[in-house]
Design an enzyme around this catalytic site. Sequence first.
Site, PDB file in Angstrom:
ATOM      1  N   ASP A  27      68.111  33.686  23.093  1.00  0.00           N
ATOM      2  CA  ASP A  27      69.486  34.160  23.304  1.00  0.00           C
ATOM      3  C   ASP A  27      69.830  34.698  24.699  1.00  0.00           C
ATOM      4  O   ASP A  27      69.058  35.465  25.276  1.00  0.00           O
ATOM      5  CB  ASP A  27      69.788  35.345  22.374  1.00  0.00           C
ATOM      6  CG  ASP A  27      69.344  35.132  20.960  1.00  0.00           C
ATOM      7  OD1 ASP A  27      68.839  34.058  20.637  1.00  0.00           O
ATOM      8  OD2 ASP A  27      69.497  36.081  20.172  1.00  0.00           O
ATOM      9  N   GLU A 209      73.927  36.788  13.069  1.00  0.00           N
ATOM     10  CA  GLU A 209      73.277  37.327  14.265  1.00  0.00           C
ATOM     11  C   GLU A 209      74.256  37.266  15.440  1.00  0.00           C
ATOM     12  O   GLU A 209      75.246  36.546  15.405  1.00  0.00           O
ATOM     13  CB  GLU A 209      72.043  36.482  14.621  1.00  0.00           C
ATOM     14  CG  GLU A 209      70.987  36.449  13.511  1.00  0.00           C
ATOM     15  CD  GLU A 209      69.743  35.638  13.876  1.00  0.00           C
ATOM     16  OE1 GLU A 209      68.639  36.114  13.598  1.00  0.00           O
ATOM     17  OE2 GLU A 209      69.862  34.534  14.432  1.00  0.00           O
TER      18      GLU A 209
END
Length: 484
Positions: A27, A209
Amino acid sequence: AQTDTGLYKELYRPQLHFSPKAHWMNDPNGMVYNKGIYHLFFQYYPDGSTWGPMHWGHATSPDMLHWKEQAIALYPDSLGYIFSGSAVVDEKNTSGFGKKGQAPLVAIFTSHDPIGEKARTGKYENQSIAYSLDNGITWTKYAGNPVLKNPGIADFRDPKVMWYEASKKWIMTLATQDRITFYSSPNLKEWTRESEFGAKAGAHGGVWECPDLFPLTHAGKQYWILIVNINPGGPNGGSATQYFTGQFDGHGFTANHTNIKWLDYGPDEYAGITWSNTGKRKIFLGWMSNWAYAGEVPTHPWRSAMTIPRELGLANVNGRLLIKSSPVRELKKQEPPLLTITNNRATTTKGYDTVRNEEPYMLTLTADTIKDCSLVLSNKEGEQVIVGYDASANQYYIDRTRSGKTGFNKGFASRHVAPRFATNHTLRLVLVVDRASVELFADDGLTVMTSIFFSKSWLNPGVIDGPRGGDSKIVVSRLGRVWK
Ligand code: FRU
């Protein structure tokens, strides 16, 4: 490593997209713009090319295209690994971390305790903060960490923080299992629970998420956008980014729709969120991979790249409020067209030799018709990626079945589809192609698809099925000079 000509030499190495020199990345984290510098932090494991104890890697750029990798910003500590999160410029020094006249950068992230996870305490993810007084180069963790303790929700992570001017407080958007929980704080250190969202909305095929919350204006009216990444449960399998449009009142979010909206329908955009402190511009960037196979892709010595940065806007399509994404304008400062093709009605699988080059390019197709058409990205080895529009299904697609190396994962060689939302009679496709990826922005970004591939050599553009029944134009421009 980068060579004198600015080209990376490793097989499959993207030229235009950010990738770390070596080792595992997932990420994007802590994206913040400050004093002329775009910061990109990222989930990073510096000791291997698969996921491991997470650090925050760091890269900086003046324009989001030319990146310089910096030293690791945050290392794991006694509270655990450094999971995803965000960073803000604390302009008013609400945290007290600033020095006179100097606003601190504050990072808000999840401390993930692997020992607690093994012991199944259900409380192993807590939120922590760190600050920097030298524009992001060095960071000091707050001695009072964690600042937000887990109430007993196993998945409790990825804080995205923004300043909410109307009530002069910070708002944290947090992923909590498959819900979003909002918290508020006057100083980034003490947090109060405000509300929860998501029980009756959105996709729930996996854990939620990396959320994000921000306003966008359309036709003079402000709307709030809530981005929620989900893994698995994406429209084409594995991980993907959904979003909600609605209102936020400082305490809670209300969606103005019940259907699911996807920001990118392709298999390879995940954990995407936006930069903070970019004023009215909202710039989005995601991890260009999928948890379904991220650890198996055949790259070495690094794993994974980011998407290109994309500017977000809103459009109203027959009463439906949709996000449109387009490559940031910094990328559009491209070279004069390398190739222009008008009214190609050919049926051929051959690429255009004239554009055989070893550089990223942008291809724009405009057609005055909405019949079937397909473009082929191919090489002399016969590997190809097909990008097209299927009129009877009213879908765009990217087919990477024969794109080169695919056998590392059994689901990789496939064709992915996405709905067309636009209702006008003009097709407009923009492709951004790098060594190992294609990003499709259709209808000014109402439909977006990102797909990675591993071909023996660069894929060059050609036409399989030219748009028939109307005028059309294809323009190919090198993006080489943009990033060199
Ligand atoms: C999303 C994610 C986050 C987490 C991080 C760990 O890809 O699972 O929820 O913070 O990756 O690396």
